[in-house]
Design a protein around this motif. Structure first.
Motif, PDB file in Angstrom:
ATOM      1  N   TYR A  67     -14.392  -8.867   4.291  1.00 40.01           N
ATOM      2  CA  TYR A  67     -14.008  -9.900   3.329  1.00 40.01           C
ATOM      3  C   TYR A  67     -12.768  -9.473   2.548  1.00 40.01           C
ATOM      4  CZ  TYR A  67     -18.919 -11.450   3.810  1.00 40.01           C
ATOM      5  OH  TYR A  67     -20.128 -11.870   4.282  1.00 40.01           O
ATOM      6  N   LEU A  68     -12.000 -10.462   2.127  1.00 35.83           N
ATOM      7  CA  LEU A  68     -11.007 -10.301   1.075  1.00 35.83           C
ATOM      8  C   LEU A  68     -11.490 -11.121  -0.108  1.00 35.83           C
ATOM      9  CD1 LEU A  68      -7.694 -10.710   3.110  1.00 35.83           C
ATOM     10  CD2 LEU A  68      -8.609  -8.582   2.172  1.00 35.83           C
ATOM     11  N   GLY A  69     -11.447 -10.542  -1.304  1.00 31.83           N
ATOM     12  CA  GLY A  69     -11.961 -11.267  -2.455  1.00 31.83           C
ATOM     13  C   GLY A  69     -11.235 -10.900  -3.729  1.00 31.83           C
ATOM     14  N   THR A  70     -11.517 -11.662  -4.768  1.00 39.39           N
ATOM     15  CA  THR A  70     -10.985 -11.374  -6.098  1.00 39.39           C
ATOM     16  C   THR A  70     -12.149 -11.293  -7.072  1.00 39.39           C
ATOM     17  OG1 THR A  70      -8.893 -12.500  -5.642  1.00 39.39           O
ATOM     18  CG2 THR A  70      -9.460 -12.123  -7.948  1.00 39.39           C
ATOM     19  N   ILE A  71     -12.236 -10.162  -7.767  1.00 42.95           N
ATOM     20  CA  ILE A  71     -13.254  -9.926  -8.785  1.00 42.95           C
ATOM     21  C   ILE A  71     -12.596 -10.059 -10.157  1.00 42.95           C
ATOM     22  CG2 ILE A  71     -14.792  -8.206  -9.804  1.00 42.95           C
ATOM     23  CD1 ILE A  71     -15.056  -6.997  -6.965  1.00 42.95           C
ATOM     24  N   ARG A  72     -13.216 -10.819 -11.029  1.00 47.57           N
ATOM     25  CA  ARG A  72     -12.705 -10.950 -12.391  1.00 47.57           C
ATOM     26  C   ARG A  72     -13.614 -10.178 -13.344  1.00 47.57           C
ATOM     27  NH1 ARG A  72      -9.917 -16.150 -14.911  1.00 47.57           N
ATOM     28  NH2 ARG A  72      -8.326 -15.157 -13.603  1.00 47.57           N
TER      29      ARG A  72
END
Length: 296
Positions: A67-72
């Motif tokens: 996966y590629l993701g963005t965590i905030r």
């Protein structure tokens, strides 16, 4: 319609069931199923079986996903992703205390074999009912931790802005790992809260974005990504047998063990996938018979 697999690049905003329904209409068959799900907010690789290839779905070697993701960092939510309601936030001075080294250490602690509690709104079954269904009914859900494997958890980029730290990440993990739970647990360990704001699945087992089709492309070019024979060859170790063994196997009979670990595909002398088998001591047992053997 010939049996095989369709690898879809799922768009955001659709459930996996929505994609199945759309592909059924495009291909003109009811016999379509999916292997593994993607949340509506997620995009990327979704593997579908068509016609007899639906028999493969429960056996596909899809135990490693990327996966590629963005965590905030800076807020926790009810669903551990951007679709949920905000449970808590932290102020900028608190975020300012979280340095790059602390973030890297937090990621390292969530890499390898870890105990993970799935999100309360996941599809995990609790006493026969999906966790998300229990939550929607107002029930409190306590899901036990379970071991998962995070092969890679790489930090690609860090962006700091008022009220948030956004982390672009690459995750390779075992089946059953929840990337949004990684976001939640990273935020908890740093004292900031955390949730997932974007997720794109780039690979499931041997199937990546290179073979995935958008629904628009599938609509204009309604064709399989892999026919049944190619799908079995791509997803399982291969065993070739002669015509007599293939004929016996097509009737559900056992064969001598093939000496292959786990589930493997058996092909006849014409290169057709006849069955999936597994060794049990000195014999091999058919799990799924896929097609009749060639006639004499």
């Amino acid at each position: 319609m010939q049996p095989g697999l369709v690898v879809v690049d799922k768009p955001a905003g659709m459930t996996s069931h929505d994609v199945v329904a759309r592909v059924r209409r495009i291909l003109g068959t009811r016999k379509v199923g999916h292997a593994g799900t993607l949340d509506p907010m997620a995009t990327g690789v979704l593997v579908l079986g068509v016609e007899r290839a639906t028999k493969l779905l429960g056996h596909l070697a899809l135990d490693r996903k990327a996966y590629l993701g963005t965590i905030r960092l800076g807020a926790a939510t009810t669903t551990d992703d951007a679709a949920g309601e905000i449970l808590s936030t932290v102020d900028d001075p608190t975020l300012d205390t979280v340095g790059d080294e602390e973030i890297k250490a937090g990621i390292a602690a969530l890499t390898g074999t870890i105990q993970q509690v799935p999100s309360a709104v996941s599809a995990v079954k609790i006493d026969g009912r999906r966790a998300y269904a229990r939550v929607r009914a107002g029930e409190r859900v306590d899901i036990p931790a379970r071991p998962v494997r995070v092969y890679r958890f790489d930090l690609l980029d860090t962006r700091r802005e008022p009220g948030a730290i956004d982390l672009d990440v690459l995750v390779e993990c075992s089946a059953g790992t929840y990337v949004r739970a990684l976001a939640r647990d990273l935020g908890a360990s740093l004292g900031t809260g955390g949730h997932l704001t974007a997720l794109r699945r780039t690979r499931v087992g041997p199937f990546g974005l290179a073979v995935a089709k958008t629904l628009e492309r599938l609509q204009s070019e309604p064709a399989l990504s892999l026919d049944l024979d190619a799908a079995v060859a791509a997803a399982f170790p291969r065993r070739d047998v002669d015509r007599d063994d293939a004929r016996a196997l097509s009737h559900g009979r056992r064969l001598p063990a093939g000496g292959i670990d786990g589930t493997y595909g058996v092909f006849d002398s014409d290169g057709r996938a006849v069955a999936l088998m597994v060794d049990e001591g000195p014999v091999a047992r058919p799990l799924v018979v896929l097609t009749p053997a060639a006639s004499p």
